[in-house]
Scaffold this motif. Structure first.
Motif, PDB file in Angstrom:
ATOM      1  N   MET A   1      37.789   8.102 -65.892  1.00  0.00           N
ATOM      2  CA  MET A   1      36.739   7.016 -65.775  1.00  0.00           C
ATOM      3  C   MET A   1      35.381   7.624 -66.321  1.00  0.00           C
ATOM      4  N   SER A   2      34.752   6.799 -67.315  1.00  0.00           N
ATOM      5  CA  SER A   2      33.482   7.384 -68.055  1.00  0.00           C
ATOM      6  C   SER A   2      32.334   6.145 -67.561  1.00  0.00           C
ATOM      7  N   THR A   3      30.993   6.322 -67.752  1.00  0.00           N
ATOM      8  CA  THR A   3      30.061   5.294 -67.374  1.00  0.00           C
ATOM      9  C   THR A   3      28.917   5.584 -68.475  1.00  0.00           C
ATOM     10  N   ALA A   4      28.435   4.347 -68.951  1.00  0.00           N
ATOM     11  CA  ALA A   4      27.199   4.312 -69.889  1.00  0.00           C
ATOM     12  C   ALA A   4      26.230   3.589 -69.410  1.00  0.00           C
ATOM     13  N   THR A   5      25.003   3.703 -69.420  1.00  0.00           N
ATOM     14  CA  THR A   5      23.980   2.821 -68.965  1.00  0.00           C
ATOM     15  C   THR A   5      22.952   2.373 -70.148  1.00  0.00           C
ATOM     16  N   LEU A   6      22.754   1.096 -70.139  1.00  0.00           N
ATOM     17  CA  LEU A   6      22.015   0.496 -71.282  1.00  0.00           C
ATOM     18  C   LEU A   6      20.745  -0.273 -70.454  1.00  0.00           C
ATOM     19  N   THR A   7      20.637  -1.706 -70.652  1.00  0.00           N
ATOM     20  CA  THR A   7      19.502  -2.398 -70.219  1.00  0.00           C
ATOM     21  C   THR A   7      19.222  -2.684 -68.733  1.00  0.00           C
ATOM     22  N   PRO A   8      18.240  -2.748 -68.096  1.00  0.00           N
ATOM     23  CA  PRO A   8      18.233  -3.092 -66.897  1.00  0.00           C
ATOM     24  C   PRO A   8      18.184  -4.618 -66.628  1.00  0.00           C
ATOM     25  N   GLU A   9      18.491  -4.985 -65.491  1.00  0.00           N
ATOM     26  CA  GLU A   9      18.734  -6.439 -65.241  1.00  0.00           C
ATOM     27  C   GLU A   9      17.493  -7.168 -64.761  1.00  0.00           C
ATOM     28  N   ALA A  10      17.480  -8.529 -64.807  1.00  0.00           N
ATOM     29  CA  ALA A  10      16.152  -9.365 -64.393  1.00  0.00           C
ATOM     30  C   ALA A  10      16.598  -9.890 -63.274  1.00  0.00           C
ATOM     31  N   PRO A  11      15.355 -10.231 -62.306  1.00  0.00           N
ATOM     32  CA  PRO A  11      15.397 -10.767 -61.064  1.00  0.00           C
ATOM     33  C   PRO A  11      15.808 -12.168 -60.936  1.00  0.00           C
ATOM     34  N   LEU A  12      16.605 -12.587 -59.857  1.00  0.00           N
ATOM     35  CA  LEU A  12      16.915 -14.013 -59.743  1.00  0.00           C
ATOM     36  C   LEU A  12      16.197 -14.694 -58.538  1.00  0.00           C
ATOM     37  N   THR A  13      15.972 -16.040 -58.613  1.00  0.00           N
ATOM     38  CA  THR A  13      15.141 -16.466 -57.559  1.00  0.00           C
ATOM     39  C   THR A  13      15.899 -17.953 -56.877  1.00  0.00           C
ATOM     40  N   LEU A  14      15.341 -18.166 -56.068  1.00  0.00           N
ATOM     41  CA  LEU A  14      16.074 -19.291 -55.157  1.00  0.00           C
ATOM     42  C   LEU A  14      15.809 -20.617 -56.044  1.00  0.00           C
ATOM     43  N   GLU A  15      17.006 -21.505 -56.265  1.00  0.00           N
ATOM     44  CA  GLU A  15      16.718 -22.462 -57.209  1.00  0.00           C
ATOM     45  C   GLU A  15      17.479 -23.956 -56.427  1.00  0.00           C
ATOM     46  N   ALA A  16      17.533 -24.089 -55.351  1.00  0.00           N
ATOM     47  CA  ALA A  16      18.091 -25.097 -54.807  1.00  0.00           C
ATOM     48  C   ALA A  16      17.097 -26.222 -54.680  1.00  0.00           C
ATOM     49  N   PRO A  17      17.197 -27.403 -55.228  1.00  0.00           N
ATOM     50  CA  PRO A  17      16.150 -28.647 -55.144  1.00  0.00           C
ATOM     51  C   PRO A  17      15.883 -28.827 -53.637  1.00  0.00           C
ATOM     52  N   PRO A  18      14.709 -29.178 -53.569  1.00  0.00           N
ATOM     53  CA  PRO A  18      14.156 -29.438 -52.195  1.00  0.00           C
ATOM     54  C   PRO A  18      14.818 -30.445 -51.410  1.00  0.00           C
ATOM     55  N   HIS A  19      15.310 -31.498 -52.041  1.00  0.00           N
ATOM     56  CA  HIS A  19      15.928 -32.740 -51.374  1.00  0.00           C
ATOM     57  C   HIS A  19      17.323 -32.466 -50.967  1.00  0.00           C
ATOM     58  N   THR A  20      18.089 -31.389 -51.188  1.00  0.00           N
ATOM     59  CA  THR A  20      19.429 -31.294 -51.178  1.00  0.00           C
ATOM     60  C   THR A  20      19.833 -30.858 -49.666  1.00  0.00           C
ATOM     61  N   HIS A  21      21.192 -30.966 -49.288  1.00  0.00           N
ATOM     62  CA  HIS A  21      21.595 -30.430 -48.067  1.00  0.00           C
ATOM     63  C   HIS A  21      21.610 -29.105 -47.808  1.00  0.00           C
ATOM     64  N   ALA A  22      21.496 -28.186 -49.247  1.00  0.00           N
ATOM     65  CA  ALA A  22      21.174 -26.777 -49.024  1.00  0.00           C
ATOM     66  C   ALA A  22      19.983 -26.185 -48.802  1.00  0.00           C
ATOM     67  N   ALA A  23      18.903 -27.039 -49.153  1.00  0.00           N
ATOM     68  CA  ALA A  23      17.619 -26.646 -48.862  1.00  0.00           C
ATOM     69  C   ALA A  23      17.223 -27.009 -47.569  1.00  0.00           C
ATOM     70  N   ARG A  24      17.692 -28.094 -47.222  1.00  0.00           N
ATOM     71  CA  ARG A  24      17.476 -28.378 -45.750  1.00  0.00           C
ATOM     72  C   ARG A  24      18.317 -27.181 -44.725  1.00  0.00           C
ATOM     73  N   ARG A  25      19.514 -27.123 -45.203  1.00  0.00           N
ATOM     74  CA  ARG A  25      20.239 -26.110 -44.366  1.00  0.00           C
ATOM     75  C   ARG A  25      19.333 -24.562 -44.407  1.00  0.00           C
ATOM     76  N   VAL A  26      18.914 -24.170 -45.620  1.00  0.00           N
ATOM     77  CA  VAL A  26      18.045 -22.852 -45.644  1.00  0.00           C
ATOM     78  C   VAL A  26      16.723 -23.090 -44.727  1.00  0.00           C
ATOM     79  N   CYS A 121      39.499   3.357 -67.572  1.00  0.00           N
ATOM     80  CA  CYS A 121      38.369   2.553 -67.708  1.00  0.00           C
ATOM     81  C   CYS A 121      37.150   3.146 -67.695  1.00  0.00           C
ATOM     82  N   THR A 122      36.526   2.543 -68.818  1.00  0.00           N
ATOM     83  CA  THR A 122      35.222   2.947 -69.032  1.00  0.00           C
ATOM     84  C   THR A 122      34.146   1.825 -68.488  1.00  0.00           C
TER      85      THR A 122
END
Length: 282
Positions: A1-26, A121-122
């Protein structure tokens, strides 16, 4: 197994709309919430817990790869949902993903596998919309689990260019796309699902008919008998929707010809998944 590293990842943010059951649960969880994305250090183990290695998409992709010998490039490989079965089937696999946390899970799984699998696997950390593997070409390039929806239009153009640069003569690019299959269904659904660990999760999806994206929120529930007052991980992401006609037009413009379309879900299901087989236009 070998490994290569290239580009860093971007952060993720909360996206649940405010009126949804998910938002109320959170909101009801208050300051107990530990917010994360589906592919970061907190979310990746939960995502992996719900991953399945025996489902229509996995079986269809493995069956398609059997049509010809050769190595496989697994794009957005994550923790190895397709990589591990392909290795078990005797293939050489290059597993490419942008999330270091997902790839850490893949390394952990490979560490438990026989050396004969690991050696085939690489692992590459890179952006699937712009990658260069140094001239290596593959007869099979896969992009499953509807990962295409993580890219915008420019990202998809970059993906297709990179794929063409890495396909052998006569090679195939296999990818799935997910659309809504129940136009009359509710905008939001909430279900309980069990992971491989036995953990039960609340899974919320907000996807109005005709919308260009869907919001997914995943909340693990405490084990039976455990107190329900500790920190609670909440994974959430907004995922873009790419409809099939638009995608096929983009593929054609990029120089990829669709040679087969295979529905992977029964008619009328909320998630309509189609597997496309494509080849470079000659």
């Amino acid at each position: 197994m070998s490994t290569a590293t290239l580009t860093p990842e971007a952060p993720l943010t909360l996206e649940a709309p405010p009126h949804t059951h998910a938002a109320r649960r959170v909101a009801g969880l208050g300051d107990r919430v530990r917010l994360c994305g589906l592919y970061d250090a907190l979310g990746a183990p939960l995502y992996q817990d719900l991953a399945t290695y025996d489902d229509p998409e996995t079986r269809a992709l493995l069956s398609a790869v059997r049509t010809a010998p050769g190595a496989v490039l697994d794009l957005a490989a994550g923790a190895g949902r397709f990589t591990l079965p392909l290795l078990a089937a005797g293939r050489e696999v290059t597993a490419l993903d942008l999330s270091a946390d997902m790839l850490a899970l893949l390394h952990a799984e490979l560490g438990k596998a026989p050396a004969t699998m690991r050696d085939r696997c690489t692992v590459v950390r890179a952006d699937m919309s712009a990658f260069d593997l140094g001239g290596v070409r593959f007869p099979h390039v896969l992009l499953g689990t509807t990962s295409l929806s993580l890219l915008d239009g420019d990202g998809r153009k970059g993906l297709f260019r990179s794929v063409l640069d890495h396909l052998t003569e006569g090679g195939q690019f296999l990818l799935t796309v997910m659309e809504r299959g129940d136009a009359e269904g509710p905008a939001e659904t909430a279900v309980r699902v069990a992971g491989a660990s036995g953990t039960v999760y609340e899974l919320y999806e907000h996807w109005p008919a005709g919308a260009d994206s869907r919001a997914v929120t995943l909340i693990p529930l405490p084990a039976d008998g455990a107190p329900d007052d500790g920190p609670t991980t909440v994974c959430t992401d907004r995922v873009a929707i790419v409809d099939l006609p638009e995608l096929e037009a983009e593929l054609t413009a990029a120089g990829l010809t669709v040679t087969a379309r295979q529905p992977l879900t029964p008619p009328g299901e909320r998630h309509r998944v189609t597997l496309l087989t494509t080849e470079a236009t000659r």
